[in-house]
Motif scaffolding. Structure first.
Motif, PDB file in Angstrom:
ATOM      1  N   GLU A  36     -21.556 -12.349  -9.615  1.00 53.93           N
ATOM      2  CA  GLU A  36     -22.019 -11.011  -9.245  1.00 53.93           C
ATOM      3  C   GLU A  36     -21.157  -9.967  -9.940  1.00 53.93           C
ATOM      4  OE1 GLU A  36     -22.391  -8.489  -5.074  1.00 53.93           O
ATOM      5  OE2 GLU A  36     -21.635 -10.542  -5.050  1.00 53.93           O
ATOM      6  N   ILE A  37     -21.810  -8.938 -10.497  1.00 54.35           N
ATOM      7  CA  ILE A  37     -21.096  -7.788 -11.033  1.00 54.35           C
ATOM      8  C   ILE A  37     -20.765  -6.861  -9.881  1.00 54.35           C
ATOM      9  CG2 ILE A  37     -21.266  -5.747 -12.507  1.00 54.35           C
ATOM     10  CD1 ILE A  37     -23.099  -7.396 -14.346  1.00 54.35           C
ATOM     11  N   LEU A  38     -19.500  -6.456  -9.760  1.00 56.00           N
ATOM     12  CA  LEU A  38     -19.073  -5.617  -8.640  1.00 56.00           C
ATOM     13  C   LEU A  38     -18.932  -4.163  -9.035  1.00 56.00           C
ATOM     14  CD1 LEU A  38     -16.398  -8.002  -7.138  1.00 56.00           C
ATOM     15  CD2 LEU A  38     -18.784  -7.711  -6.430  1.00 56.00           C
ATOM     16  N   ASP A  83     -30.291  -9.015 -19.340  1.00 51.58           N
ATOM     17  CA  ASP A  83     -30.228  -8.335 -18.044  1.00 51.58           C
ATOM     18  C   ASP A  83     -29.019  -8.889 -17.304  1.00 51.58           C
ATOM     19  OD1 ASP A  83     -30.517  -7.354 -15.466  1.00 51.58           O
ATOM     20  OD2 ASP A  83     -32.596  -8.022 -15.233  1.00 51.58           O
ATOM     21  N   ALA A  84     -27.847  -8.285 -17.537  1.00 50.37           N
ATOM     22  CA  ALA A  84     -26.593  -8.831 -17.021  1.00 50.37           C
ATOM     23  C   ALA A  84     -26.605  -9.051 -15.514  1.00 50.37           C
ATOM     24  CB  ALA A  84     -25.417  -7.960 -17.448  1.00 50.37           C
ATOM     25  N   PRO A  85     -27.014  -8.083 -14.678  1.00 50.12           N
ATOM     26  CA  PRO A  85     -26.988  -8.341 -13.229  1.00 50.12           C
ATOM     27  C   PRO A  85     -27.821  -9.566 -12.830  1.00 50.12           C
ATOM     28  CG  PRO A  85     -27.192  -5.998 -13.631  1.00 50.12           C
ATOM     29  CD  PRO A  85     -27.378  -6.683 -14.965  1.00 50.12           C
ATOM     30  N   ILE A 127     -21.875 -16.713 -20.120  1.00 53.18           N
ATOM     31  CA  ILE A 127     -21.290 -15.958 -21.234  1.00 53.18           C
ATOM     32  C   ILE A 127     -22.238 -15.944 -22.421  1.00 53.18           C
ATOM     33  CG2 ILE A 127     -19.424 -15.979 -22.942  1.00 53.18           C
ATOM     34  CD1 ILE A 127     -17.625 -17.046 -20.597  1.00 53.18           C
ATOM     35  N   ASP A 128     -22.808 -17.084 -22.750  1.00 55.60           N
ATOM     36  CA  ASP A 128     -23.775 -17.142 -23.848  1.00 55.60           C
ATOM     37  C   ASP A 128     -24.962 -16.224 -23.570  1.00 55.60           C
ATOM     38  OD1 ASP A 128     -22.198 -19.033 -25.148  1.00 55.60           O
ATOM     39  OD2 ASP A 128     -23.404 -20.736 -24.464  1.00 55.60           O
ATOM     40  N   ALA A 129     -25.476 -16.269 -22.350  1.00 55.72           N
ATOM     41  CA  ALA A 129     -26.680 -15.507 -22.006  1.00 55.72           C
ATOM     42  C   ALA A 129     -26.440 -14.000 -22.031  1.00 55.72           C
ATOM     43  CB  ALA A 129     -27.194 -15.939 -20.630  1.00 55.72           C
ATOM     44  N   VAL A 130     -25.290 -13.532 -21.529  1.00 57.25           N
ATOM     45  CA  VAL A 130     -25.065 -12.077 -21.486  1.00 57.25           C
ATOM     46  C   VAL A 130     -24.808 -11.491 -22.868  1.00 57.25           C
ATOM     47  CG1 VAL A 130     -24.274 -12.039 -19.084  1.00 57.25           C
ATOM     48  CG2 VAL A 130     -22.604 -12.180 -20.926  1.00 57.25           C
ATOM     49  N   HIS A 131     -24.502 -12.341 -23.855  1.00 53.59           N
ATOM     50  CA  HIS A 131     -24.299 -11.845 -25.208  1.00 53.59           C
ATOM     51  C   HIS A 131     -25.588 -11.836 -26.039  1.00 53.59           C
ATOM     52  CE1 HIS A 131     -20.043 -12.439 -24.187  1.00 53.59           C
ATOM     53  NE2 HIS A 131     -19.900 -11.411 -24.980  1.00 53.59           N
ATOM     54  N   GLU A 132     -26.694 -12.240 -25.447  1.00 56.15           N
ATOM     55  CA  GLU A 132     -27.989 -12.183 -26.128  1.00 56.15           C
ATOM     56  C   GLU A 132     -28.513 -10.743 -26.110  1.00 56.15           C
ATOM     57  OE1 GLU A 132     -29.817 -14.547 -27.752  1.00 56.15           O
ATOM     58  OE2 GLU A 132     -28.057 -15.836 -27.517  1.00 56.15           O
ATOM     59  N   PRO A 133     -29.155 -10.294 -27.190  1.00 52.89           N
ATOM     60  CA  PRO A 133     -29.725  -8.939 -27.203  1.00 52.89           C
ATOM     61  C   PRO A 133     -30.717  -8.751 -26.052  1.00 52.89           C
ATOM     62  CG  PRO A 133     -29.779  -9.909 -29.400  1.00 52.89           C
ATOM     63  CD  PRO A 133     -29.362 -11.002 -28.449  1.00 52.89           C
ATOM     64  N   GLY A 134     -30.628  -7.618 -25.382  1.00 50.34           N
ATOM     65  CA  GLY A 134     -31.549  -7.292 -24.301  1.00 50.34           C
ATOM     66  C   GLY A 134     -31.272  -8.022 -23.001  1.00 50.34           C
ATOM     67  N   ALA A 166     -15.261  -6.836 -19.648  1.00 51.93           N
ATOM     68  CA  ALA A 166     -16.435  -7.042 -18.787  1.00 51.93           C
ATOM     69  C   ALA A 166     -16.296  -6.151 -17.563  1.00 51.93           C
ATOM     70  CB  ALA A 166     -16.501  -8.505 -18.353  1.00 51.93           C
ATOM     71  N   PRO A 167     -17.410  -5.873 -16.896  1.00 53.18           N
ATOM     72  CA  PRO A 167     -17.273  -5.164 -15.626  1.00 53.18           C
ATOM     73  C   PRO A 167     -16.550  -6.060 -14.624  1.00 53.18           C
ATOM     74  CG  PRO A 167     -19.509  -5.954 -15.919  1.00 53.18           C
ATOM     75  CD  PRO A 167     -18.785  -6.240 -17.197  1.00 53.18           C
ATOM     76  N   VAL A 168     -15.964  -5.441 -13.617  1.00 53.40           N
ATOM     77  CA  VAL A 168     -15.341  -6.245 -12.559  1.00 53.40           C
ATOM     78  C   VAL A 168     -16.435  -7.126 -11.972  1.00 53.40           C
ATOM     79  CG1 VAL A 168     -14.152  -6.206 -10.344  1.00 53.40           C
ATOM     80  CG2 VAL A 168     -13.627  -4.468 -12.070  1.00 53.40           C
ATOM     81  N   HIS A 169     -16.144  -8.421 -11.880  1.00 56.38           N
ATOM     82  CA  HIS A 169     -17.141  -9.372 -11.402  1.00 56.38           C
ATOM     83  C   HIS A 169     -16.468 -10.496 -10.637  1.00 56.38           C
ATOM     84  CE1 HIS A 169     -15.814 -10.943 -15.301  1.00 56.38           C
ATOM     85  NE2 HIS A 169     -16.149 -12.146 -14.857  1.00 56.38           N
ATOM     86  N   VAL A 170     -17.280 -11.304  -9.993  1.00 53.68           N
ATOM     87  CA  VAL A 170     -16.773 -12.434  -9.218  1.00 53.68           C
ATOM     88  C   VAL A 170     -17.692 -13.631  -9.460  1.00 53.68           C
ATOM     89  CG1 VAL A 170     -18.054 -11.778  -7.124  1.00 53.68           C
ATOM     90  CG2 VAL A 170     -16.004 -13.171  -6.919  1.00 53.68           C
TER      91      VAL A 170
END
Length: 117
Positions: A114-116, A103-105, A94-101, A31-35
């Motif tokens: 937050e994605i850092l 919007d992770a941020p 986690i469930d939501a970010v693995h859905e197609p399309g 994953a990207p660095v996040h907090v």
């Protein structure tokens, strides 16, 4: 890159959720660095070596080791088979970010995270 969710224990009405994951991504972070601003997250390594970046520290841990990212600590991780212990809000993220399309941020913000980078 191979990342697979195994079994899961707990749900939205519980204090925490335990998810079994297998992640084999080589030298790349999963994953990207996040907090997470309001939630802690923990890993327990079952097999392989799990690499971590926690704040400014980088470490690798093997089977039988556990790592805790306390709320407010920037983090990311890679490789190994592990149990992830999180509150329901993070399980939902986690469930939501693995859905197609996805919007992770926007999803991170909606889950007090937050994605850092």
């Amino acid at each position: 890159m191979a990342t697979r969710l195994g079994s899961r224990l707990g749900g939205s009405d519980d204090d925490f959720v335990i998810m079994q994951w297998t992640a084999e991504v080589g030298d790349h972070w999963i994953a990207p660095v996040h907090v997470h601003h309001e939630d802690d997250e923990a890993w327990y390594v079952l097999r392989g070596t799990l690499g971590f970046r926690l704040g400014d520290e980088q470490l690798e841990v093997g089977p039988g080791s556990a790592v805790l990212a306390r709320r407010g600590t920037p983090h990311t991780y890679r490789n190994a088979e592990y149990l992830l212990v999180v509150p329901p809000r993070i399980a939902s993220l986690i469930d939501a970010v693995h859905e197609p399309g996805a919007d992770a941020p926007a999803l991170f913000r909606a889950h007090a995270s937050e994605i850092l980078a």
